[in-house]
Design a protein around this motif. Structure first.
Motif, PDB file in Angstrom:
ATOM      1  N   MET A 251       0.817  -1.214   0.000  1.00  0.00           N
ATOM      2  CA  MET A 251       0.000   0.000   0.000  1.00  0.00           C
ATOM      3  C   MET A 251       0.855   1.271   0.000  1.00  0.00           C
ATOM      4  SD  MET A 251      -2.994  -1.188  -0.344  1.00  0.00           S
ATOM      5  CE  MET A 251      -4.159   0.117   0.047  1.00  0.00           C
ATOM      6  N   GLY A 252       2.169   1.133   0.062  1.00  0.00           N
ATOM      7  CA  GLY A 252       3.063   2.282   0.058  1.00  0.00           C
ATOM      8  C   GLY A 252       3.218   2.886  -1.332  1.00  0.00           C
ATOM      9  N   ALA A 253       4.142   3.809  -1.445  1.00  0.00           N
ATOM     10  CA  ALA A 253       4.379   4.516  -2.704  1.00  0.00           C
ATOM     11  C   ALA A 253       4.681   3.542  -3.831  1.00  0.00           C
ATOM     12  CB  ALA A 253       5.536   5.493  -2.531  1.00  0.00           C
TER      13      ALA A 253
ATOM     14  N   THR B 150      -6.258   5.195  -5.576  1.00  0.00           N
ATOM     15  CA  THR B 150      -6.508   4.054  -6.469  1.00  0.00           C
ATOM     16  C   THR B 150      -6.274   2.745  -5.728  1.00  0.00           C
ATOM     17  OG1 THR B 150      -5.940   5.350  -8.427  1.00  0.00           O
ATOM     18  CG2 THR B 150      -5.841   2.937  -8.640  1.00  0.00           C
ATOM     19  N   LYS B 151      -5.197   2.668  -4.960  1.00  0.00           N
ATOM     20  CA  LYS B 151      -4.918   1.446  -4.191  1.00  0.00           C
ATOM     21  C   LYS B 151      -6.056   1.152  -3.217  1.00  0.00           C
ATOM     22  CE  LYS B 151       0.078   1.327  -4.551  1.00  0.00           C
ATOM     23  NZ  LYS B 151       1.323   1.021  -3.868  1.00  0.00           N
TER      24      LYS B 151
ATOM     25  N   LEU C 202     -10.825  -1.899  -1.740  1.00  0.00           N
ATOM     26  CA  LEU C 202     -12.243  -1.884  -1.404  1.00  0.00           C
ATOM     27  C   LEU C 202     -13.039  -2.755  -2.367  1.00  0.00           C
ATOM     28  CD1 LEU C 202     -14.633  -0.854   0.228  1.00  0.00           C
ATOM     29  CD2 LEU C 202     -14.520   1.284  -1.109  1.00  0.00           C
ATOM     30  N   ALA C 203     -12.724  -2.697  -3.657  1.00  0.00           N
ATOM     31  CA  ALA C 203     -13.432  -3.506  -4.644  1.00  0.00           C
ATOM     32  C   ALA C 203     -13.248  -4.999  -4.360  1.00  0.00           C
ATOM     33  CB  ALA C 203     -12.934  -3.170  -6.058  1.00  0.00           C
TER      34      ALA C 203
ATOM     35  N   GLU D 264     -20.141   4.622  -7.760  1.00  0.00           N
ATOM     36  CA  GLU D 264     -19.720   4.131  -9.074  1.00  0.00           C
ATOM     37  C   GLU D 264     -18.834   2.899  -8.935  1.00  0.00           C
ATOM     38  OE1 GLU D 264     -17.501   6.039 -12.937  1.00  0.00           O
ATOM     39  OE2 GLU D 264     -18.816   7.343 -11.738  1.00  0.00           O
ATOM     40  N   LEU D 265     -17.968   2.905  -7.930  1.00  0.00           N
ATOM     41  CA  LEU D 265     -17.129   1.729  -7.675  1.00  0.00           C
ATOM     42  C   LEU D 265     -18.004   0.513  -7.404  1.00  0.00           C
ATOM     43  CD1 LEU D 265     -14.284   0.480  -7.120  1.00  0.00           C
ATOM     44  CD2 LEU D 265     -14.700   1.036  -4.717  1.00  0.00           C
ATOM     45  N   MET D 266     -19.044   0.685  -6.586  1.00  0.00           N
ATOM     46  CA  MET D 266     -19.933  -0.429  -6.271  1.00  0.00           C
ATOM     47  C   MET D 266     -20.618  -0.945  -7.546  1.00  0.00           C
ATOM     48  SD  MET D 266     -22.771  -0.744  -3.224  1.00  0.00           S
ATOM     49  CE  MET D 266     -23.377   0.881  -3.541  1.00  0.00           C
ATOM     50  N   ALA D 267     -21.004  -0.032  -8.437  1.00  0.00           N
ATOM     51  CA  ALA D 267     -21.632  -0.445  -9.692  1.00  0.00           C
ATOM     52  C   ALA D 267     -20.651  -1.231 -10.562  1.00  0.00           C
ATOM     53  CB  ALA D 267     -22.154   0.787 -10.443  1.00  0.00           C
ATOM     54  N   VAL D 268     -19.409  -0.776 -10.636  1.00  0.00           N
ATOM     55  CA  VAL D 268     -18.397  -1.478 -11.439  1.00  0.00           C
ATOM     56  C   VAL D 268     -18.122  -2.860 -10.852  1.00  0.00           C
ATOM     57  CG1 VAL D 268     -15.977  -1.456 -12.166  1.00  0.00           C
ATOM     58  CG2 VAL D 268     -17.340   0.634 -12.334  1.00  0.00           C
TER      59      VAL D 268
END
Length: 151
Positions: free
Chosen positions: A70-72, A79-80, A85-86, A116-120
């Motif tokens: 999850m770092g740089a 986005t990460k 979450l997805a 929108e993320l949930m829809a995708v």
């Protein structure tokens, strides 16, 4: 005989895994907790880490790996979090959905973005299952798509 991990001892147990608070933690666990708090600039440790503390090697390895992933990197922090979450939605992990929704919001996610993320995620799951059930052959144009690309 290896020690029993209370969180895994009885899968019917509710409401959930027991957690190890900072004041009850071994020095090994406290070192990880201290790093979590320093890295996240907070004065608390989430219950996920406190539950993993029943097995200090898993706690340390998971924190190390998560911090690295999850770092740089090439993906920006929001986005990460959205990808995390997805996947959490797809895996129905209530804890991870709550935790990474909060983290995504802290990194700038809006209600519209999360909706929108949930829809995708829902659409991807539906079409993935349809393609798998129908055993749709991969189009020739997509065959052998290289990853990573070389040259």
């Amino acid at each position: 005989m290896p020690p029993r991990i209370p969180a895994l001892a009885d899968p019917r147990r509710t409401p959930g895994a027991s957690v190890i608070e900072y004041e009850d933690a071994s020095p090994e666990v406290r070192a990880v907790y201290d790093d979590i708090m320093a890295t996240r600039r907070t004065d608390r440790v989430n219950n996920f880490w406190k539950a993993l503390a029943h097995h200090p090697p898993t706690l340390a390895r998971t924190w190390r790996d998560l911090r690295e992933v999850m770092g740089a990197g090439a993906l920006d922090p929001l986005t990460k979090e959205l990808v995390y979450l997805a996947v959490s939605m797809t895996n129905s992990c209530e804890y991870c959905i709550a935790s990474h929704s909060a983290a995504a919001r802290a990194k700038g996610a809006t209600d519209d973005m999360l909706g929108e993320l949930m829809a995708v995620v829902g659409m991807a799951n539906e079409t993935n299952r349809l393609a798998a059930a129908l055993r749709v052959p991969v189009d020739a144009a997509f065959e052998g798509e290289p990853w990573p690309r070389t040259g």
